[in-house]
Design a protein around this motif. Structure first.
Motif, mmCIF file in Angstrom:
data_model
loop_
_atom_site.group_PDB
_atom_site.id
_atom_site.type_symbol
_atom_site.label_atom_id
_atom_site.label_comp_id
_atom_site.label_asym_id
_atom_site.label_seq_id
_atom_site.Cartn_x
_atom_site.Cartn_y
_atom_site.Cartn_z
ATOM 1 N N ARG A 8 8.928 10.055 -4.534
ATOM 2 C CA ARG A 8 8.095 9.746 -5.698
ATOM 3 C C ARG A 8 8.899 9.900 -6.982
ATOM 4 N NH1 ARG A 8 2.534 12.875 -5.334
ATOM 5 N NH2 ARG A 8 3.874 14.307 -6.470
ATOM 6 N N ASP A 18 -9.580 -0.319 1.362
ATOM 7 C CA ASP A 18 -8.624 -0.325 0.253
ATOM 8 C C ASP A 18 -7.831 -1.630 0.156
ATOM 9 O OD1 ASP A 18 -9.396 2.141 -0.475
ATOM 10 O OD2 ASP A 18 -7.694 3.225 0.370
ATOM 11 N N TYR A 29 0.844 -1.207 0.000
ATOM 12 C CA TYR A 29 0.000 0.000 0.000
ATOM 13 C C TYR A 29 0.871 1.245 0.000
ATOM 14 C CZ TYR A 29 -3.133 3.583 1.885
ATOM 15 O OH TYR A 29 -3.844 4.742 2.088
ATOM 16 N N GLN A 89 -7.897 -3.637 -2.993
ATOM 17 C CA GLN A 89 -7.394 -2.981 -4.210
ATOM 18 C C GLN A 89 -5.875 -3.053 -4.330
ATOM 19 O OE1 GLN A 89 -8.906 0.965 -3.797
ATOM 20 N NE2 GLN A 89 -10.858 0.458 -4.784
ATOM 21 N N LYS A 130 8.827 4.623 6.216
ATOM 22 C CA LYS A 130 8.659 5.955 6.784
ATOM 23 C C LYS A 130 8.628 7.009 5.691
ATOM 24 C CE LYS A 130 10.911 8.728 10.358
ATOM 25 N NZ LYS A 130 12.064 8.767 11.238
ATOM 26 N N LYS A 131 9.489 6.865 4.725
ATOM 27 C CA LYS A 131 9.615 7.923 3.712
ATOM 28 C C LYS A 131 9.894 7.304 2.353
ATOM 29 C CE LYS A 131 13.441 10.431 3.321
ATOM 30 N NZ LYS A 131 14.484 11.372 3.718
ATOM 31 N N GLU A 149 -1.653 2.360 7.985
ATOM 32 C CA GLU A 149 -2.301 3.423 7.212
ATOM 33 C C GLU A 149 -3.337 2.889 6.246
ATOM 34 O OE1 GLU A 149 -0.144 6.371 5.180
ATOM 35 O OE2 GLU A 149 0.855 7.119 6.966
ATOM 36 N N PHE A 207 8.467 14.096 -1.806
ATOM 37 C CA PHE A 207 8.598 13.131 -0.719
ATOM 38 C C PHE A 207 7.240 12.811 -0.102
ATOM 39 C CE2 PHE A 207 12.546 15.376 -1.145
ATOM 40 C CZ PHE A 207 13.502 14.390 -1.028
ATOM 41 N N TYR A 208 7.045 11.554 0.199
ATOM 42 C CA TYR A 208 5.852 11.132 0.922
ATOM 43 C C TYR A 208 6.285 10.599 2.283
ATOM 44 C CZ TYR A 208 1.836 11.284 -2.235
ATOM 45 O OH TYR A 208 0.785 11.690 -2.997
ATOM 46 N N TYR A 209 5.594 11.030 3.319
ATOM 47 C CA TYR A 209 5.910 10.557 4.665
ATOM 48 C C TYR A 209 4.759 9.728 5.197
ATOM 49 C CZ TYR A 209 10.024 13.435 4.867
ATOM 50 O OH TYR A 209 11.267 13.959 4.628
ATOM 51 N N TYR A 210 5.096 8.654 5.894
ATOM 52 C CA TYR A 210 4.058 7.742 6.392
ATOM 53 C C TYR A 210 4.087 7.683 7.916
ATOM 54 C CZ TYR A 210 4.053 6.326 1.550
ATOM 55 O OH TYR A 210 3.976 6.338 0.186
ATOM 56 N N ASN A 211 2.952 7.291 8.466
ATOM 57 C CA ASN A 211 2.825 7.248 9.930
ATOM 58 C C ASN A 211 3.426 5.976 10.518
ATOM 59 O OD1 ASN A 211 1.448 9.634 9.789
ATOM 60 N ND2 ASN A 211 -0.557 8.620 9.757
ATOM 61 N N LYS A 212 3.594 6.018 11.831
ATOM 62 C CA LYS A 212 4.094 4.848 12.558
ATOM 63 C C LYS A 212 3.101 3.698 12.496
ATOM 64 C CE LYS A 212 6.644 7.084 16.134
ATOM 65 N NZ LYS A 212 6.368 7.869 17.293
#
Lengths: 89, 237
Positions: free
Chosen positions: A62, A80, A26, A83, A58-59, A75, A67-72
């Protein structure tokens, strides 16, 4: 920036239940990649930034360099999960 | 006789509206008005655009607008770790007052991303965050309150010592929380769907104060109690 040819996946599966594998896919797919293989092929064998507690991504960078940052925490929402494509090579 | 009754009833119906404690209010036929509303819960919507909106429109912020289906992420043009927190974090906090899209979304998500990845850089910026937080709370708008309370909960756990660093600023932040701590619906056995979506202000205030107490060190409780007298400790007893 490109490090090599993008590998073509041989097959695709989808899961109906959330798992860490789905979460990983994901996070890549939100950033516009099929998975870790494509990311490595496009961005080179850079080490992917991961959260120390659970190893989630974490990061990601693209394809356009943003940059895309993700949570701990998890998510990928339940709606979804089906999919998300899990590619095998 | 009937004409006499008529005049009597006419006299009774013609009530005199008077404000409380005025000379008129002492007349027999006067109806005393209730006191005017103090306006404790009155919303003060944003009257002029925030600085955040100005900077976003000018293109000062290192973020990009997305037009895809997954609308819950910000694309950062530079790495968050390399951002100047003294400059950008107060700016994003200032945007918490915005409810209009995309400013509201960018401010909220930007704050959460910066808090998540800021680490030790957050602590030194705390004094600059108090005024934007206070301004956001003072709008007393439901949406803005929920957003700001969630941000406060995230802020105290974002790095070490942040909870303690907030204690001197309780005097600025907590008065509004004191007003809204009882804003909770009693629906009997009905369902308050706001609870599922975490939009119940009373509950959010309680959670926020508990987070403050848990992370605020030993002085936190007494300082909270001073500003919010109905708060009871979640740690002591």
């Amino acid at each position: 920036m490109s490090a090599g040819a993008v590998p073509e996946p041989k097959s695709v599966t989808r899961h109906s239940k959330w798992s860490e594998e789905v979460e990983e896919a994901y996070r890549f797919q939100v950033a516009g990649y099929k998975g870790a293989e494509e990311y490595k092929a496009v961005k080179g064998p850079e080490v992917i930034d991961r959260w120390p507690n659970n190893g989630y991504i974490k990061k990601l960078v693209r394809k356009d360099g943003y940059f895309y940052y993700y949570n701990k925490e998890r998510e990928c929402p339940d709606k979804d999960v089906h999919q998300i494509k899990i590619y095998s090579y | 006789m009937p004409s006499d009754e008529k005049t009597k009833s006419k006299k009774q119906t013609k009530a005199l509206v008077a404000e409380g404690f005025s000379v008129k209010s002492r007349l027999k036929n006067s109806v005393v008005l209730p006191p005017p509303s103090a306006g404790a819960f009155k919303e003060n919507p944003l009257d002029k655009p925030t600085d955040f909106r100005y900077f976003y429109e000018r293109g000062d912020l290192p973020i990009a607008l997305e037009h895809d289906t997954k609308g819950n992420k910000i694309a950062w043009k530079v790495e968050i770790e390399k951002l100047d927190y003294h400059h950008y974090l107060p700016m994003f906090f200032d945007g918490l007052r915005e409810t209009k899209h995309p400013y509201g979304f960018f401010a909220r998500q930007g704050v959460h991303d910066m808090l998540e990845h800021g680490g030790s850089k957050i602590l030194t910026v705390i004094p600059q965050l108090i005024i934007p937080i206070k301004k956001a709370l003072e709008l007393r708008e439901h949406k803005v309150l929920c957003k700001t309370l969630k941000v406060l909960q995230h802020l105290v756990v974002s790095a070490d010592m942040v909870g303690e660093a907030l204690v001197p600023y309780y005097r600025q932040i907590l008065p509004i929380l004191n007003i809204f701590i009882n804003k909770n619906l009693n629906l009997g056995d009905g369902i308050d769907y706001g609870q599922q979506r975490r939009e119940n202000v009373g509950d959010l205030v309680q959670e926020t104060l508990e987070a403050f107490e848990t992370h605020g060190g030993e002085d936190a409780f007494i300082n909270i109690k001073y500003m919010v007298p109905t708060y009871e400790s979640c740690r002591l007893n």
